[in-house]
Design a protein around this motif. Sequence first.
Motif, PDB file in Angstrom:
ATOM      1  N   LYS A   1       0.813  -1.208   0.000  1.00  0.00           N
ATOM      2  CA  LYS A   1       0.000   0.000   0.000  1.00  0.00           C
ATOM      3  C   LYS A   1       0.850   1.263   0.000  1.00  0.00           C
ATOM      4  O   LYS A   1       0.451   2.289  -0.520  1.00  0.00           O
ATOM      5  CB  LYS A   1      -0.944  -0.003   1.214  1.00  0.00           C
ATOM      6  N   PHE A   2       2.038   1.199   0.596  1.00  0.00           N
ATOM      7  CA  PHE A   2       2.965   2.328   0.510  1.00  0.00           C
ATOM      8  C   PHE A   2       3.365   2.558  -0.940  1.00  0.00           C
ATOM      9  O   PHE A   2       3.472   3.698  -1.402  1.00  0.00           O
ATOM     10  CB  PHE A   2       4.217   2.056   1.345  1.00  0.00           C
ATOM     11  N   ALA A   3       3.578   1.455  -1.662  1.00  0.00           N
ATOM     12  CA  ALA A   3       3.904   1.581  -3.069  1.00  0.00           C
ATOM     13  C   ALA A   3       2.749   2.201  -3.832  1.00  0.00           C
ATOM     14  O   ALA A   3       2.941   2.994  -4.749  1.00  0.00           O
ATOM     15  CB  ALA A   3       4.242   0.205  -3.653  1.00  0.00           C
ATOM     16  N   ALA A   4       1.521   1.850  -3.462  1.00  0.00           N
ATOM     17  CA  ALA A   4       0.351   2.394  -4.139  1.00  0.00           C
ATOM     18  C   ALA A   4       0.151   3.872  -3.848  1.00  0.00           C
ATOM     19  O   ALA A   4      -0.697   4.515  -4.445  1.00  0.00           O
ATOM     20  CB  ALA A   4      -0.899   1.604  -3.752  1.00  0.00           C
ATOM     21  N   ILE A   5       0.923   4.400  -2.920  1.00  0.00           N
ATOM     22  CA  ILE A   5       0.946   5.848  -2.745  1.00  0.00           C
ATOM     23  C   ILE A   5       1.672   6.474  -3.927  1.00  0.00           C
ATOM     24  O   ILE A   5       1.257   7.476  -4.493  1.00  0.00           O
ATOM     25  CB  ILE A   5       1.686   6.233  -1.441  1.00  0.00           C
ATOM     26  N   ILE A   6       2.780   5.862  -4.320  1.00  0.00           N
ATOM     27  CA  ILE A   6       3.630   6.416  -5.364  1.00  0.00           C
ATOM     28  C   ILE A   6       2.989   6.276  -6.743  1.00  0.00           C
ATOM     29  O   ILE A   6       2.951   7.231  -7.519  1.00  0.00           O
ATOM     30  CB  ILE A   6       5.008   5.728  -5.354  1.00  0.00           C
ATOM     31  N   GLY A   7       2.473   5.084  -7.044  1.00  0.00           N
ATOM     32  CA  GLY A   7       1.953   4.814  -8.383  1.00  0.00           C
ATOM     33  C   GLY A   7       0.836   5.733  -8.826  1.00  0.00           C
ATOM     34  O   GLY A   7       0.982   6.457  -9.823  1.00  0.00           O
ATOM     35  N   PRO A   8      -0.316   5.746  -8.110  1.00  0.00           N
ATOM     36  CA  PRO A   8      -1.395   6.644  -8.523  1.00  0.00           C
ATOM     37  C   PRO A   8      -0.983   8.119  -8.516  1.00  0.00           C
ATOM     38  O   PRO A   8      -1.375   8.883  -9.396  1.00  0.00           O
ATOM     39  CB  PRO A   8      -2.491   6.381  -7.479  1.00  0.00           C
ATOM     40  N   PHE A   9      -0.181   8.507  -7.501  1.00  0.00           N
ATOM     41  CA  PHE A   9       0.257   9.894  -7.444  1.00  0.00           C
ATOM     42  C   PHE A   9       1.186  10.209  -8.608  1.00  0.00           C
ATOM     43  O   PHE A   9       1.114  11.285  -9.204  1.00  0.00           O
ATOM     44  CB  PHE A   9       0.966  10.174  -6.114  1.00  0.00           C
ATOM     45  N   LEU A  10       2.063   9.244  -8.952  1.00  0.00           N
ATOM     46  CA  LEU A  10       2.975   9.432 -10.088  1.00  0.00           C
ATOM     47  C   LEU A  10       2.194   9.636 -11.379  1.00  0.00           C
ATOM     48  O   LEU A  10       2.454  10.575 -12.137  1.00  0.00           O
ATOM     49  CB  LEU A  10       3.897   8.216 -10.212  1.00  0.00           C
ATOM     50  N   VAL A  11       1.229   8.748 -11.618  1.00  0.00           N
ATOM     51  CA  VAL A  11       0.408   8.879 -12.826  1.00  0.00           C
ATOM     52  C   VAL A  11      -0.341  10.210 -12.817  1.00  0.00           C
ATOM     53  O   VAL A  11      -0.395  10.920 -13.821  1.00  0.00           O
ATOM     54  CB  VAL A  11      -0.589   7.700 -12.941  1.00  0.00           C
ATOM     55  N   GLY A  12      -0.919  10.548 -11.645  1.00  0.00           N
ATOM     56  CA  GLY A  12      -1.688  11.780 -11.542  1.00  0.00           C
ATOM     57  C   GLY A  12      -0.844  13.027 -11.745  1.00  0.00           C
ATOM     58  O   GLY A  12      -1.232  13.926 -12.495  1.00  0.00           O
ATOM     59  N   ILE A  13       0.318  13.091 -11.099  1.00  0.00           N
ATOM     60  CA  ILE A  13       1.135  14.306 -11.174  1.00  0.00           C
ATOM     61  C   ILE A  13       1.793  14.457 -12.541  1.00  0.00           C
ATOM     62  O   ILE A  13       1.888  15.565 -13.083  1.00  0.00           O
ATOM     63  CB  ILE A  13       2.198  14.339 -10.041  1.00  0.00           C
ATOM     64  N   VAL A  14       2.247  13.339 -13.144  1.00  0.00           N
ATOM     65  CA  VAL A  14       2.832  13.409 -14.489  1.00  0.00           C
ATOM     66  C   VAL A  14       1.777  13.848 -15.500  1.00  0.00           C
ATOM     67  O   VAL A  14       2.035  14.667 -16.390  1.00  0.00           O
ATOM     68  CB  VAL A  14       3.443  12.040 -14.899  1.00  0.00           C
ATOM     69  N   THR A  15       0.559  13.327 -15.331  1.00  0.00           N
ATOM     70  CA  THR A  15      -0.535  13.719 -16.207  1.00  0.00           C
ATOM     71  C   THR A  15      -0.874  15.192 -16.039  1.00  0.00           C
ATOM     72  O   THR A  15      -1.106  15.915 -17.020  1.00  0.00           O
ATOM     73  CB  THR A  15      -1.792  12.864 -15.913  1.00  0.00           C
ATOM     74  N   LEU A  16      -0.892  15.654 -14.790  1.00  0.00           N
ATOM     75  CA  LEU A  16      -1.217  17.057 -14.519  1.00  0.00           C
ATOM     76  C   LEU A  16      -0.168  17.997 -15.100  1.00  0.00           C
ATOM     77  O   LEU A  16      -0.491  19.037 -15.673  1.00  0.00           O
ATOM     78  CB  LEU A  16      -1.329  17.271 -13.007  1.00  0.00           C
ATOM     79  N   ILE A  17       1.104  17.607 -14.987  1.00  0.00           N
ATOM     80  CA  ILE A  17       2.203  18.453 -15.481  1.00  0.00           C
ATOM     81  C   ILE A  17       2.241  18.487 -17.003  1.00  0.00           C
ATOM     82  O   ILE A  17       2.394  19.546 -17.618  1.00  0.00           O
ATOM     83  CB  ILE A  17       3.553  17.960 -14.922  1.00  0.00           C
ATOM     84  N   THR A  18       2.105  17.303 -17.619  1.00  0.00           N
ATOM     85  CA  THR A  18       2.231  17.216 -19.083  1.00  0.00           C
ATOM     86  C   THR A  18       0.908  17.417 -19.808  1.00  0.00           C
ATOM     87  O   THR A  18       0.895  17.718 -21.012  1.00  0.00           O
ATOM     88  CB  THR A  18       2.796  15.843 -19.491  1.00  0.00           C
ATOM     89  N   GLY A  19      -0.206  17.233 -19.073  1.00  0.00           N
ATOM     90  CA  GLY A  19      -1.513  17.311 -19.713  1.00  0.00           C
ATOM     91  C   GLY A  19      -1.811  16.114 -20.589  1.00  0.00           C
ATOM     92  O   GLY A  19      -2.743  16.135 -21.388  1.00  0.00           O
ATOM     93  N   GLU A  20      -1.032  15.054 -20.434  1.00  0.00           N
ATOM     94  CA  GLU A  20      -1.145  13.866 -21.291  1.00  0.00           C
ATOM     95  C   GLU A  20      -1.037  12.601 -20.441  1.00  0.00           C
ATOM     96  O   GLU A  20       0.008  12.332 -19.851  1.00  0.00           O
ATOM     97  CB  GLU A  20      -0.047  13.889 -22.362  1.00  0.00           C
ATOM     98  N   GLN A  21      -2.147  11.829 -20.392  1.00  0.00           N
ATOM     99  CA  GLN A  21      -2.185  10.620 -19.562  1.00  0.00           C
ATOM    100  C   GLN A  21      -1.209   9.548 -20.023  1.00  0.00           C
ATOM    101  O   GLN A  21      -0.790   8.704 -19.227  1.00  0.00           O
ATOM    102  CB  GLN A  21      -3.604  10.045 -19.548  1.00  0.00           C
ATOM    103  N   ARG A  22      -0.841   9.550 -21.292  1.00  0.00           N
ATOM    104  CA  ARG A  22       0.058   8.516 -21.826  1.00  0.00           C
ATOM    105  C   ARG A  22       1.406   8.515 -21.095  1.00  0.00           C
ATOM    106  O   ARG A  22       1.978   7.456 -20.829  1.00  0.00           O
ATOM    107  CB  ARG A  22       0.289   8.728 -23.322  1.00  0.00           C
ATOM    108  N   TYR A  23       1.923   9.693 -20.781  1.00  0.00           N
ATOM    109  CA  TYR A  23       3.213   9.773 -20.103  1.00  0.00           C
ATOM    110  C   TYR A  23       3.121   9.238 -18.673  1.00  0.00           C
ATOM    111  O   TYR A  23       4.075   8.666 -18.151  1.00  0.00           O
ATOM    112  CB  TYR A  23       3.734  11.213 -20.105  1.00  0.00           C
TER     113      TYR A  23
END
Length: 424
Positions: free
Chosen positions: A368-390
């Motif tokens: 579950k600690f890892a699941a902190i990083i994964g969803p947040f990583l996808v969310g923050i990269v998407t927010l920064i780039t505006g592209e979910q693919r990255y």
Amino acid sequence: MQDSKKEIISWALYDWANSAFATTVMAAFFPIFFSQYWAYGSESATSTFYLGLANSLSSILVAAMAPVIGAIADRGSYRKKLLIFFAFLGAVMTGALWFVKMGAWPVAVVLYLFANIGFASANSFYDSMLTTVASPKKVDFVSSLGYALGYIGGGLLFLLNVVMYLMPQAFGIPDGPTAIRISFVMVGIWWIAFTIPVAVFVKEEKGESVALKDAVRDGFGQIKDTLKSLKNLKNTAIFLVAYWCYIDGVDTIIRMATDYGTALGFPSESLIVALLITQFVAFPSAILYNMLGKKIGVKKAILIAIGAYAVIAIIGFFMNHVSQFYILACAIGLFQGGIQALSRSYYTRLIPKENSSEFNGFFNMLGKFAAIIGPFLVGIVTLITGEQRYGIVSLIILFIAGFILLRKVDESEAKKEIEAFTNR
């Protein structure tokens, strides 16, 4: 008594119970409903960030609680009681999603957060009871049986919920959104109903006779002892870090795949069909993957699944058509049950049985600690780039790290370390 058919089936039926939440709520309707109803009016990248934040917040709380409640269960023989408590918490919070109105995404996040806490915490005790119901010879099969029943059980309720969503008038339901809200209530009822067999038929192993308040006090102290123990269990520690990495990617794909498909413009009906494909492919695959593990070795089978998930993440980056989403759904189903079931059973080989709840608490904590990083990583990269693919392709880093670390685990050395630890 180990290998009792009644206890094995009753234990495995809890997977049937809680998989309704994992499928109907976590993987399907919550992400769809969150972006299209509760976060109505927000940009898709923003709603993805909110969803990632909700998953990460619940994971932080679960991660903080897991080692404590695991130690408490070991000291006071409260595994089954706490499993029932957290299952009930998760079921009630899930049913309460019925009351959340359009646009009220903060309320949805809070309820989902507590439902996730119930789901993940109950799983910690459920996993720790695996060695109670199954002997070392049957542990891989029983673990895989649980996941197989989970996929078929969760899939059957999900299928009914999908039909309700697509044809609400046939059930006397006014519209699709109301059907989804009713589905949340149905999941809560299903979850509680199929928790009854494990509550009634699986015996609790006797531990020390201590009061709950004393178990809480001792449990906090035992966390420090567990961390010290891992210094003497080198291979167990390496596996936990490897698991931390690769299961992060797996959990993130499960939680965020529907939101990703929505961002690519795929219709909701197609996303739901893809999830159904995953469920019903995963059902036989969980059993078949256990057979593969017996043939080539459990560790090798897990490594193959990690590699497959890395390829899935890369293919997901280039995906443009619904047909490709269906193909990926099949691929995920082939490996999802296998990597989860075999990881759970492989870990039982690397820990002292008498401390199983305590160590399973750390197992779930790291997951579950890892699941902190994964969803947040996808969310923050998407927010920064505006592209979910990255965001989705960034998960390959976690799979590569998990693969490299798992290769370093030596099971024969782990057995020696456990023996030395037990006889110290």
